[in-house]
Write an enzyme that holds these catalytic residues in place. Structure first.
Site, PDB file in Angstrom:
ATOM      1  CG  ASP A  48      13.638  31.399 -10.743  1.00  0.00           C
ATOM      2  OD1 ASP A  48      14.434  32.303 -11.035  1.00  0.00           O
ATOM      3  OD2 ASP A  48      13.506  30.354 -11.412  1.00  0.00           O
TER       4      ASP A  48
ATOM      5  CG  ASN B 127      10.123  29.043 -12.222  1.00  0.00           C
ATOM      6  OD1 ASN B 127       9.091  28.448 -12.512  1.00  0.00           O
ATOM      7  ND2 ASN B 127      11.317  28.494 -12.380  1.00  0.00           N
TER       8      ASN B 127
ATOM      9  CB  SER C  90       9.272  23.824  -3.900  1.00  0.00           C
ATOM     10  OG  SER C  90       9.970  24.887  -4.521  1.00  0.00           O
TER      11      SER C  90
ATOM     12  N   GLY D  10      22.768  31.250  -1.160  1.00  0.00           N
ATOM     13  CA  GLY D  10      22.260  29.918  -0.836  1.00  0.00           C
ATOM     14  C   GLY D  10      22.093  29.722   0.659  1.00  0.00           C
TER      15      GLY D  10
ATOM     16  CD  GLU E 235      15.573  31.322 -18.272  1.00  0.00           C
ATOM     17  OE1 GLU E 235      16.234  30.331 -17.960  1.00  0.00           O
ATOM     18  OE2 GLU E 235      14.337  31.409 -18.092  1.00  0.00           O
TER      19      GLU E 235
ATOM     20  N   GLY F 149      11.207  33.750 -15.674  1.00  0.00           N
ATOM     21  CA  GLY F 149      10.188  34.785 -15.567  1.00  0.00           C
ATOM     22  C   GLY F 149       8.910  34.264 -14.951  1.00  0.00           C
TER      23      GLY F 149
ATOM     24  NE  ARG G  35       6.913  23.392   1.446  1.00  0.00           N
ATOM     25  CZ  ARG G  35       6.025  24.377   1.586  1.00  0.00           C
ATOM     26  NH1 ARG G  35       5.646  25.069   0.516  1.00  0.00           N
ATOM     27  NH2 ARG G  35       5.527  24.668   2.767  1.00  0.00           N
TER      28      ARG G  35
END
Length: 305
Positions: free
Chosen positions: A255, A43, A294, A225, A140, A41, A288
Protein backbone atom coordinates in the site's frame (compact mmCIF):
# COMPACT_ATOMS: atom_id res chain seq x y z
CA UNK A 1 -10.51 19.39 -6.13
CA UNK A 2 -7.74 16.93 -5.30
CA UNK A 3 -5.11 15.65 -7.74
CA UNK A 4 -5.52 12.05 -6.56
CA UNK A 5 -8.80 10.23 -5.90
CA UNK A 6 -8.58 6.96 -3.96
CA UNK A 7 -11.64 4.72 -4.09
CA UNK A 8 -11.38 1.85 -1.66
CA UNK A 9 -11.81 0.23 1.70
CA UNK A 10 -11.51 1.53 5.24
CA UNK A 11 -11.04 -1.11 7.95
CA UNK A 12 -10.28 -1.20 11.65
CA UNK A 13 -7.69 -3.92 12.31
CA UNK A 14 -8.27 -5.62 15.68
CA UNK A 15 -5.05 -7.44 16.51
CA UNK A 16 -4.70 -9.97 19.34
CA UNK A 17 -1.27 -11.48 20.09
CA UNK A 18 -1.24 -14.97 21.62
CA UNK A 19 1.29 -17.70 22.30
CA UNK A 20 -0.90 -20.05 20.29
CA UNK A 21 -4.33 -19.85 18.72
CA UNK A 22 -7.17 -21.61 20.58
CA UNK A 23 -8.67 -24.84 19.34
CA UNK A 24 -12.41 -25.13 18.82
CA UNK A 25 -14.22 -24.49 22.12
CA UNK A 26 -11.00 -23.49 23.90
CA UNK A 27 -10.12 -20.23 25.65
CA UNK A 28 -6.48 -19.10 25.85
CA UNK A 29 -4.90 -15.99 27.40
CA UNK A 30 -3.79 -13.23 25.07
CA UNK A 31 -0.56 -11.26 25.35
CA UNK A 32 -1.70 -7.96 23.86
CA UNK A 33 -4.48 -6.22 21.97
CA UNK A 34 -4.36 -3.22 19.67
CA UNK A 35 -6.59 -1.45 17.16
CA UNK A 36 -4.98 -0.09 14.00
CA UNK A 37 -6.36 1.99 11.16
CA UNK A 38 -6.30 -0.01 7.94
CA UNK A 39 -8.01 -1.10 4.78
CA UNK A 40 -6.10 -1.01 1.51
CA UNK A 41 -7.91 2.08 0.28
CA UNK A 42 -7.31 4.08 3.45
CA UNK A 43 -3.70 2.92 3.64
CA UNK A 44 -2.97 4.03 0.09
CA UNK A 45 -4.70 7.38 0.55
CA UNK A 46 -2.71 7.93 3.76
CA UNK A 47 0.54 7.00 2.01
CA UNK A 48 -0.10 9.22 -1.00
CA UNK A 49 -0.79 12.19 1.29
CA UNK A 50 2.35 11.47 3.37
CA UNK A 51 4.34 11.48 0.11
CA UNK A 52 3.11 14.93 -0.83
CA UNK A 53 -0.03 14.17 -2.83
CA UNK A 54 -3.30 16.11 -2.69
CA UNK A 55 -5.72 13.28 -1.97
CA UNK A 56 -9.46 12.72 -1.71
CA UNK A 57 -10.77 9.43 -0.29
CA UNK A 58 -13.97 7.79 -1.49
CA UNK A 59 -15.46 5.01 0.61
CA UNK A 60 -17.99 4.09 3.26
CA UNK A 61 -17.85 3.58 7.03
CA UNK A 62 -20.40 2.87 9.73
CA UNK A 63 -21.49 5.45 12.28
CA UNK A 64 -19.26 4.08 15.01
CA UNK A 65 -15.99 4.73 16.84
CA UNK A 66 -13.96 2.73 14.30
CA UNK A 67 -15.25 4.83 11.42
CA UNK A 68 -14.51 8.07 13.25
CA UNK A 69 -11.00 6.86 14.04
CA UNK A 70 -10.31 6.03 10.41
CA UNK A 71 -11.52 9.44 9.27
CA UNK A 72 -9.41 11.17 11.90
CA UNK A 73 -6.30 9.31 10.78
CA UNK A 74 -6.80 10.35 7.16
CA UNK A 75 -7.54 13.95 8.08
CA UNK A 76 -4.35 14.09 10.17
CA UNK A 77 -2.27 13.86 6.98
CA UNK A 78 -4.48 16.15 4.91
CA UNK A 79 -6.69 13.65 3.06
CA UNK A 80 -10.05 15.14 2.07
CA UNK A 81 -12.75 12.84 3.47
CA UNK A 82 -15.96 14.46 2.23
CA UNK A 83 -16.34 11.44 -0.06
CA UNK A 84 -16.32 9.00 2.86
CA UNK A 85 -19.92 8.71 4.02
CA UNK A 86 -21.48 6.89 6.95
CA UNK A 87 -24.05 4.22 6.22
CA UNK A 88 -26.62 3.84 8.97
CA UNK A 89 -27.24 0.39 10.37
CA UNK A 90 -23.97 -1.06 9.02
CA UNK A 91 -20.71 -1.40 10.93
CA UNK A 92 -17.39 -0.09 9.73
CA UNK A 93 -15.34 -2.81 8.08
CA UNK A 94 -13.15 -4.73 10.52
CA UNK A 95 -10.41 -7.32 10.33
CA UNK A 96 -10.02 -9.56 13.38
CA UNK A 97 -6.42 -10.76 13.42
CA UNK A 98 -4.94 -13.34 15.78
CA UNK A 99 -1.15 -13.45 15.70
CA UNK A 100 0.74 -16.38 17.24
CA UNK A 101 4.18 -16.10 18.81
CA UNK A 102 5.77 -17.76 15.76
CA UNK A 103 4.27 -15.16 13.43
CA UNK A 104 1.41 -17.24 12.04
CA UNK A 105 -1.84 -15.31 11.79
CA UNK A 106 -5.53 -16.02 11.37
CA UNK A 107 -7.66 -13.27 9.89
CA UNK A 108 -11.41 -12.81 9.64
CA UNK A 109 -12.54 -9.84 7.57
CA UNK A 110 -16.04 -8.39 7.92
CA UNK A 111 -16.52 -5.96 4.98
CA UNK A 112 -19.28 -4.02 6.72
CA UNK A 113 -19.80 -0.64 5.08
CA UNK A 114 -17.15 -1.41 2.44
CA UNK A 115 -19.44 -4.07 1.02
CA UNK A 116 -22.32 -1.60 0.94
CA UNK A 117 -20.43 0.80 -1.35
CA UNK A 118 -22.49 -0.20 -4.38
CA UNK A 119 -22.71 1.43 -7.84
CA UNK A 120 -25.74 3.46 -6.75
CA UNK A 121 -23.64 4.93 -3.94
CA UNK A 122 -20.83 5.58 -6.42
CA UNK A 123 -23.11 7.82 -8.49
CA UNK A 124 -23.14 10.25 -5.57
CA UNK A 125 -19.36 10.54 -5.80
CA UNK A 126 -18.92 11.07 -9.54
CA UNK A 127 -18.05 14.75 -9.11
CA UNK A 128 -14.90 13.91 -7.16
CA UNK A 129 -13.21 12.60 -10.32
CA UNK A 130 -13.64 15.90 -12.17
CA UNK A 131 -10.31 17.71 -12.36
CA UNK A 132 -8.33 14.90 -10.72
CA UNK A 133 -5.09 13.73 -12.36
CA UNK A 134 -5.10 10.17 -11.07
CA UNK A 135 -7.52 7.66 -9.61
CA UNK A 136 -6.29 4.78 -7.46
CA UNK A 137 -8.27 1.56 -6.86
CA UNK A 138 -7.96 -1.81 -5.07
CA UNK A 139 -10.27 -4.83 -4.75
CA UNK A 140 -11.64 -4.66 -1.18
CA UNK A 141 -14.84 -2.96 -2.33
CA UNK A 142 -17.42 -4.61 -4.64
CA UNK A 143 -15.96 -5.29 -8.08
CA UNK A 144 -18.85 -3.61 -9.89
CA UNK A 145 -18.10 -0.43 -7.93
CA UNK A 146 -14.41 -0.63 -8.82
CA UNK A 147 -15.23 -1.09 -12.52
CA UNK A 148 -17.72 1.77 -12.36
CA UNK A 149 -15.10 3.97 -10.73
CA UNK A 150 -12.54 3.07 -13.40
CA UNK A 151 -15.05 4.04 -16.07
CA UNK A 152 -15.84 7.36 -14.39
CA UNK A 153 -12.15 8.13 -14.01
CA UNK A 154 -11.45 7.34 -17.66
CA UNK A 155 -14.38 9.50 -18.83
CA UNK A 156 -12.96 12.42 -16.88
CA UNK A 157 -9.42 12.03 -18.16
CA UNK A 158 -7.81 10.56 -15.03
CA UNK A 159 -4.83 8.23 -15.14
CA UNK A 160 -6.05 4.98 -13.56
CA UNK A 161 -4.01 2.78 -11.21
CA UNK A 162 -5.33 -0.56 -10.00
CA UNK A 163 -3.75 -2.60 -7.22
CA UNK A 164 -5.36 -6.02 -7.89
CA UNK A 165 -5.45 -7.02 -4.22
CA UNK A 166 -6.77 -9.09 -2.62
CA UNK A 167 -6.03 -11.41 -5.52
CA UNK A 168 -9.00 -12.33 -7.70
CA UNK A 169 -9.66 -12.97 -11.37
CA UNK A 170 -10.48 -9.92 -13.47
CA UNK A 171 -12.14 -9.78 -16.87
CA UNK A 172 -11.06 -7.83 -19.92
CA UNK A 173 -13.63 -5.11 -19.16
CA UNK A 174 -11.86 -4.14 -15.95
CA UNK A 175 -8.31 -4.61 -17.23
CA UNK A 176 -8.93 -2.52 -20.35
CA UNK A 177 -9.68 0.49 -18.12
CA UNK A 178 -6.34 0.33 -16.27
CA UNK A 179 -3.38 2.53 -17.16
CA UNK A 180 -1.10 1.08 -14.45
CA UNK A 181 -1.66 -2.38 -12.95
CA UNK A 182 0.47 -3.01 -9.84
CA UNK A 183 0.30 -6.71 -8.89
CA UNK A 184 2.63 -8.60 -6.58
CA UNK A 185 3.86 -12.01 -7.71
CA UNK A 186 0.87 -14.03 -6.53
CA UNK A 187 -1.58 -11.57 -8.07
CA UNK A 188 0.37 -11.52 -11.33
CA UNK A 189 0.34 -15.32 -11.40
CA UNK A 190 -3.46 -15.44 -10.96
CA UNK A 191 -4.19 -12.74 -13.54
CA UNK A 192 -1.81 -14.16 -16.15
CA UNK A 193 -2.67 -17.80 -15.31
CA UNK A 194 1.02 -18.64 -15.08
CA UNK A 195 3.10 -20.39 -12.44
CA UNK A 196 5.16 -17.79 -10.60
CA UNK A 197 6.97 -17.82 -7.28
CA UNK A 198 9.84 -16.24 -5.39
CA UNK A 199 12.31 -18.19 -7.53
CA UNK A 200 10.82 -17.04 -10.83
CA UNK A 201 13.25 -15.31 -13.15
CA UNK A 202 12.84 -11.75 -14.35
CA UNK A 203 12.15 -13.12 -17.84
CA UNK A 204 9.27 -15.24 -16.55
CA UNK A 205 7.81 -12.28 -14.67
CA UNK A 206 8.10 -10.03 -17.71
CA UNK A 207 6.41 -12.63 -19.93
CA UNK A 208 3.50 -12.86 -17.50
CA UNK A 209 3.20 -9.07 -17.36
CA UNK A 210 3.32 -8.74 -21.15
CA UNK A 211 0.42 -11.18 -21.46
CA UNK A 212 -1.77 -8.69 -19.56
CA UNK A 213 -1.00 -5.91 -22.03
CA UNK A 214 -3.04 -7.91 -24.57
CA UNK A 215 -6.15 -7.23 -22.43
CA UNK A 216 -5.69 -3.46 -22.77
CA UNK A 217 -3.64 -2.71 -19.66
CA UNK A 218 -1.41 0.29 -20.33
CA UNK A 219 1.56 -0.68 -18.17
CA UNK A 220 2.24 -3.39 -15.59
CA UNK A 221 4.34 -2.44 -12.57
CA UNK A 222 5.11 -5.75 -10.87
CA UNK A 223 5.94 -5.41 -7.16
CA UNK A 224 8.65 -7.89 -6.15
CA UNK A 225 9.30 -7.02 -2.50
CA UNK A 226 12.99 -7.01 -1.66
CA UNK A 227 13.74 -7.63 -5.36
CA UNK A 228 12.26 -4.24 -6.25
CA UNK A 229 9.91 -3.87 -9.20
CA UNK A 230 9.67 -4.32 -12.95
CA UNK A 231 7.87 -1.82 -15.20
CA UNK A 232 6.56 -3.47 -18.37
CA UNK A 233 4.96 -1.60 -21.26
CA UNK A 234 4.70 -1.90 -25.02
CA UNK A 235 7.70 0.41 -25.23
CA UNK A 236 9.99 -1.85 -23.22
CA UNK A 237 10.99 -3.20 -19.82
CA UNK A 238 12.62 -1.29 -16.96
CA UNK A 239 14.01 -2.83 -13.76
CA UNK A 240 13.89 -0.99 -10.42
CA UNK A 241 15.93 -2.28 -7.48
CA UNK A 242 14.90 -1.99 -3.84
CA UNK A 243 17.18 -0.58 -1.18
CA UNK A 244 18.55 -3.18 1.23
CA UNK A 245 17.18 -2.63 4.75
CA UNK A 246 16.70 -4.65 7.91
CA UNK A 247 13.08 -5.73 7.61
CA UNK A 248 11.00 -5.32 10.76
CA UNK A 249 7.41 -5.52 9.49
CA UNK A 250 6.18 -5.77 5.91
CA UNK A 251 2.56 -4.94 6.80
CA UNK A 252 1.22 -2.34 4.40
CA UNK A 253 4.39 -2.15 2.29
CA UNK A 254 2.46 -2.74 -0.93
CA UNK A 255 0.00 0.00 0.00
CA UNK A 256 2.88 2.34 0.76
CA UNK A 257 4.33 1.55 -2.68
CA UNK A 258 1.07 2.35 -4.47
CA UNK A 259 0.45 5.57 -2.57
CA UNK A 260 4.00 6.76 -3.22
CA UNK A 261 3.80 5.87 -6.90
CA UNK A 262 0.53 7.80 -7.30
CA UNK A 263 1.90 10.80 -5.43
CA UNK A 264 4.99 10.95 -7.64
CA UNK A 265 3.00 10.61 -10.87
CA UNK A 266 0.65 13.38 -9.74
CA UNK A 267 3.64 15.73 -9.53
CA UNK A 268 4.58 14.97 -13.13
CA UNK A 269 7.41 12.55 -12.33
CA UNK A 270 8.15 10.10 -15.15
CA UNK A 271 6.85 6.54 -14.56
CA UNK A 272 10.29 4.96 -14.09
CA UNK A 273 11.37 7.59 -11.58
CA UNK A 274 8.00 7.31 -9.84
CA UNK A 275 8.57 3.56 -9.51
CA UNK A 276 12.00 4.21 -7.99
CA UNK A 277 10.42 6.67 -5.54
CA UNK A 278 7.81 4.04 -4.63
CA UNK A 279 10.46 1.36 -4.06
CA UNK A 280 12.36 3.66 -1.73
CA UNK A 281 9.21 4.49 0.22
CA UNK A 282 8.29 0.81 0.59
CA UNK A 283 11.84 -0.08 1.65
CA UNK A 284 11.70 2.52 4.42
CA UNK A 285 8.26 1.30 5.53
CA UNK A 286 9.37 -2.32 6.07
CA UNK A 287 12.15 -1.12 8.39
CA UNK A 288 9.45 0.09 10.82
CA UNK A 289 6.58 -1.57 12.65
CA UNK A 290 2.95 -1.14 11.67
CA UNK A 291 1.18 -0.09 8.49
CA UNK A 292 0.19 3.59 8.35
CA UNK A 293 2.57 4.38 11.22
CA UNK A 294 5.48 3.06 9.15
CA UNK A 295 4.85 5.17 6.04
CA UNK A 296 7.60 7.77 5.50
CA UNK A 297 7.19 11.42 4.56
CA UNK A 298 8.17 12.70 1.14
CA UNK A 299 11.24 14.33 2.71
CA UNK A 300 12.38 11.00 4.16
CA UNK A 301 11.98 9.27 0.83
CA UNK A 302 13.89 11.96 -1.09
CA UNK A 303 16.64 11.88 1.53
CA UNK A 304 16.89 8.09 1.24
CA UNK A 305 17.05 8.34 -2.55
Amino acid sequence: MSDIVVLGSLNADLVVSVDRAPAAGETVPGRSFAVFNGGKGANQAFAAARMGGEVAMLGRVGDDAYGRGLLGSLESVGVAVEGVRCIEGVTTGVASITVEAGGENRIVVVPGANGAYCPVELERDAAFFKGAKLALFQLETPLETVVGGLQLARERGCITILDPAPARELGEEALSLVDYLTPNLSELALLSQRELGEESSAAEIVAAAKSLLDYGVGKVLAKLGERGAILVSRQGVERVYAVSVRAVDSTGAGDCFNGAFAAALSRGVAPLEAARFACMAASISVSRAGAQDSFPSVEEVLKGA
